[in-house]
Write a protein that holds these residues in place. Sequence first.
Motif, PDB file in Angstrom:
ATOM      1  N   VAL A 144       0.987  -1.010   0.171  1.00  0.00           N
ATOM      2  CA  VAL A 144      -0.202   0.296  -0.063  1.00  0.00           C
ATOM      3  C   VAL A 144       0.750   0.788   0.123  1.00  0.00           C
ATOM      4  O   VAL A 144       1.803   1.065   0.425  1.00  0.00           O
ATOM      5  CB  VAL A 144      -1.219  -0.170   1.521  1.00  0.00           C
ATOM      6  CG1 VAL A 144      -1.181   1.936   0.895  1.00  0.00           C
ATOM      7  CG2 VAL A 144      -1.691  -1.896   1.119  1.00  0.00           C
ATOM      8  N   THR A 146       1.095   4.972   0.515  1.00  0.00           N
ATOM      9  CA  THR A 146       0.435   6.341   1.174  1.00  0.00           C
ATOM     10  C   THR A 146       1.163   7.709   0.556  1.00  0.00           C
ATOM     11  O   THR A 146       2.649   7.750   0.888  1.00  0.00           O
ATOM     12  CB  THR A 146       0.610   5.962   2.397  1.00  0.00           C
ATOM     13  OG1 THR A 146      -0.236   4.331   2.995  1.00  0.00           O
ATOM     14  CG2 THR A 146      -0.012   6.909   3.042  1.00  0.00           C
ATOM     15  N   GLU A 282      -4.891   1.477   3.669  1.00  0.00           N
ATOM     16  CA  GLU A 282      -5.528   2.576   2.431  1.00  0.00           C
ATOM     17  C   GLU A 282      -6.015   3.718   3.082  1.00  0.00           C
ATOM     18  O   GLU A 282      -6.106   4.102   2.376  1.00  0.00           O
ATOM     19  CB  GLU A 282      -6.486   1.500   1.732  1.00  0.00           C
ATOM     20  CG  GLU A 282      -5.414   0.482   0.979  1.00  0.00           C
ATOM     21  CD  GLU A 282      -5.885  -1.128   2.633  1.00  0.00           C
ATOM     22  OE1 GLU A 282      -5.706  -2.095   1.155  1.00  0.00           O
ATOM     23  OE2 GLU A 282      -6.181  -0.309   2.920  1.00  0.00           O
ATOM     24  N   THR A 283      -6.614   4.357   4.326  1.00  0.00           N
ATOM     25  CA  THR A 283      -7.021   4.919   4.116  1.00  0.00           C
ATOM     26  C   THR A 283      -6.680   6.100   5.615  1.00  0.00           C
ATOM     27  O   THR A 283      -6.823   6.682   6.445  1.00  0.00           O
ATOM     28  CB  THR A 283      -8.837   4.725   4.993  1.00  0.00           C
ATOM     29  OG1 THR A 283      -8.500   3.856   5.814  1.00  0.00           O
ATOM     30  CG2 THR A 283      -9.744   4.214   3.658  1.00  0.00           C
ATOM     31  N   ALA A 334      -5.502   6.618   0.300  1.00  0.00           N
ATOM     32  CA  ALA A 334      -3.466   5.757  -0.139  1.00  0.00           C
ATOM     33  C   ALA A 334      -4.180   6.075  -1.709  1.00  0.00           C
ATOM     34  O   ALA A 334      -4.455   6.439  -2.113  1.00  0.00           O
ATOM     35  CB  ALA A 334      -3.192   4.275   0.110  1.00  0.00           C
ATOM     36  N   TYR A 337      -2.007   0.807  -4.944  1.00  0.00           N
ATOM     37  CA  TYR A 337      -1.122  -1.148  -4.350  1.00  0.00           C
ATOM     38  C   TYR A 337       0.239  -0.417  -5.729  1.00  0.00           C
ATOM     39  O   TYR A 337      -0.109  -1.040  -7.024  1.00  0.00           O
ATOM     40  CB  TYR A 337      -1.789  -2.243  -4.641  1.00  0.00           C
ATOM     41  CG  TYR A 337      -2.916  -2.169  -3.593  1.00  0.00           C
ATOM     42  CD1 TYR A 337      -3.262  -2.312  -2.140  1.00  0.00           C
ATOM     43  CD2 TYR A 337      -3.827  -2.505  -4.468  1.00  0.00           C
ATOM     44  CE1 TYR A 337      -3.450  -2.409  -1.922  1.00  0.00           C
ATOM     45  CE2 TYR A 337      -4.933  -2.379  -3.072  1.00  0.00           C
ATOM     46  CZ  TYR A 337      -5.323  -2.747  -2.197  1.00  0.00           C
ATOM     47  OH  TYR A 337      -5.989  -2.342  -1.568  1.00  0.00           O
ATOM     48  N   THR A 344      -5.918  -2.030  -7.577  1.00  0.00           N
ATOM     49  CA  THR A 344      -5.837  -0.735  -7.161  1.00  0.00           C
ATOM     50  C   THR A 344      -7.313  -0.849  -7.693  1.00  0.00           C
ATOM     51  O   THR A 344      -7.994   0.001  -6.843  1.00  0.00           O
ATOM     52  CB  THR A 344      -5.298  -0.450  -7.154  1.00  0.00           C
ATOM     53  OG1 THR A 344      -3.937  -0.255  -7.085  1.00  0.00           O
ATOM     54  CG2 THR A 344      -5.441   1.558  -7.604  1.00  0.00           C
ATOM     55  N   PHE A 357     -12.075   4.091  -1.242  1.00  0.00           N
ATOM     56  CA  PHE A 357     -11.538   2.936  -0.711  1.00  0.00           C
ATOM     57  C   PHE A 357     -12.717   2.211   0.137  1.00  0.00           C
ATOM     58  O   PHE A 357     -13.308   2.353   0.737  1.00  0.00           O
ATOM     59  CB  PHE A 357     -10.302   2.807  -0.259  1.00  0.00           C
ATOM     60  CG  PHE A 357     -10.455   1.449   0.404  1.00  0.00           C
ATOM     61  CD1 PHE A 357      -9.334   0.788  -0.133  1.00  0.00           C
ATOM     62  CD2 PHE A 357     -10.365   1.102   2.009  1.00  0.00           C
ATOM     63  CE1 PHE A 357      -8.825  -0.093   0.034  1.00  0.00           C
ATOM     64  CE2 PHE A 357      -9.699  -0.315   2.031  1.00  0.00           C
ATOM     65  CZ  PHE A 357      -9.333  -0.958   1.067  1.00  0.00           C
TER      66      PHE A 357
END
Length: 479
Positions: A144, A146, A282-283, A334, A337, A344, A357
């Motif tokens: 991931v 970011t 992811e967040t 994010a 991937y 993604t 997401f």
Amino acid sequence: MHLSLIEAFLGVAAKHPERTAVIHNGRAIRYAEMAQAVWAVADLVGPSPGTVGVPATHSPGTVATMLGIWVAGGTYCPVDPGFPAQRQQAMLTTAGCRTVFDPADVPWHTADTRIARRPLAAIDAERPAYILFTSGSTGQPKPVVTPRRAIDTTVASLGDLFDLSVNDRVLQFASLNWDTSFEEILPTLTVGACLVMNDEAHTGSFPRFLRLVERQRITTLDLPTAFWHELVHYLVEDRFALPPDLRLVIIGGEAASPARLADWAALDTAHIRLLNTYGCTETTLITHAGDLWGPQAKDLPDSHSQVPIGWPLPHVLQYISEEGELTVGGPCLALGYRGLPEATEQRFTTVDGIRFFRTGDRVEAEPDGMLIHHGRLDSEIKIRGIRVNPAEVEVHLAAHPSVAAVAVAGVTVADHVSLAAFVVPRPHANPAALDAELHAFLRNRVPRHLIPSQISIVDELPHTATGKIDREFMRRQLP
């Protein structure tokens, strides 16, 4: 507009160089010393170093390395040195690491406070800040990516959520290889508070843990929910009082038990904020939170009802689909991937022109906006706060020459979730020895949280009427 976290940290170091930034096993490191170490790391990795792999351990050197890579404009990628060597190398390769920097190589010197006032190069907010891994169904972890604007925004928001001040002392408890550690480290060092790192926090002994919290005058704990469950059980059974300086306990990673919450409320805890949190890698750290008990809490949830995950934080956008899936948007998202465009595209979607997401979590909103969690839409589970896809474990077990078929499911034992595997052996296999063989096989391939606590050898896997593996039936067969 908020400062970037690097600007905030360096600002504290310049304004209060003599204040204690970190206490590591009793050794105090001032903000000026930490800033100097950060700049030294930046000089050693060089400008724009790309992605830097870091064997991350509970040490001030890891903290200085992370911040130093960011000062240099690089991307931080922690890799647990306790993972199998094959796993470590796969992560470094997948993340695209150009180099590896060992935190043991951080130079520590008597601080020159002028170091903290060096000019900081401007860096694009969309540049990747770090790469962390989540479990993937293919047998390989997903990287991931970011960006800086996500971690900068979230850290500023968490400083407000936790109400941190220069008087706080925050215990660094989480593994430095998981993003929960960022919740402990970054808000602390950007407000001028003190981060406490101590080996006794990780012994597994609750008496030693609590004595450490009391001795170090810890005000803030950030704990996996499963650990908090066990801690509450210990406090109730042994009638152990909580340390007097503790004002905030943050929990998250999996569902909180209503029974343990009732036990906590029955203790002398009315003065302590108990903050339940929710978020995905992811967040970026925490996206939802709510006080369950203490000075800012509303009514205690019924002991038989589900414990809420809270409300979205101010920087978070949310959308609940017709299926009840929580999707999260905003500056905390994010980039996706790395090297996995299809994955993604599958998990990051656009609704009314806004990128979101798909969390995979089914939720329901109460009239006041508070969210109640109703399980997963997919097979992912949380093991002590770490997101795990059972399919990844299945891929590794299926690679063993004595395995004909395998299924892995999450099971709840007491107040925590663990993995259970069901294996159909090949005709030549020795069923009596297969359990031990498979455990040894996995230890050389995957980290500990991906090793099932139970491996059952069965003649065949159960299936539903539609032909899918019946994981619920398998769970019921366990003792």
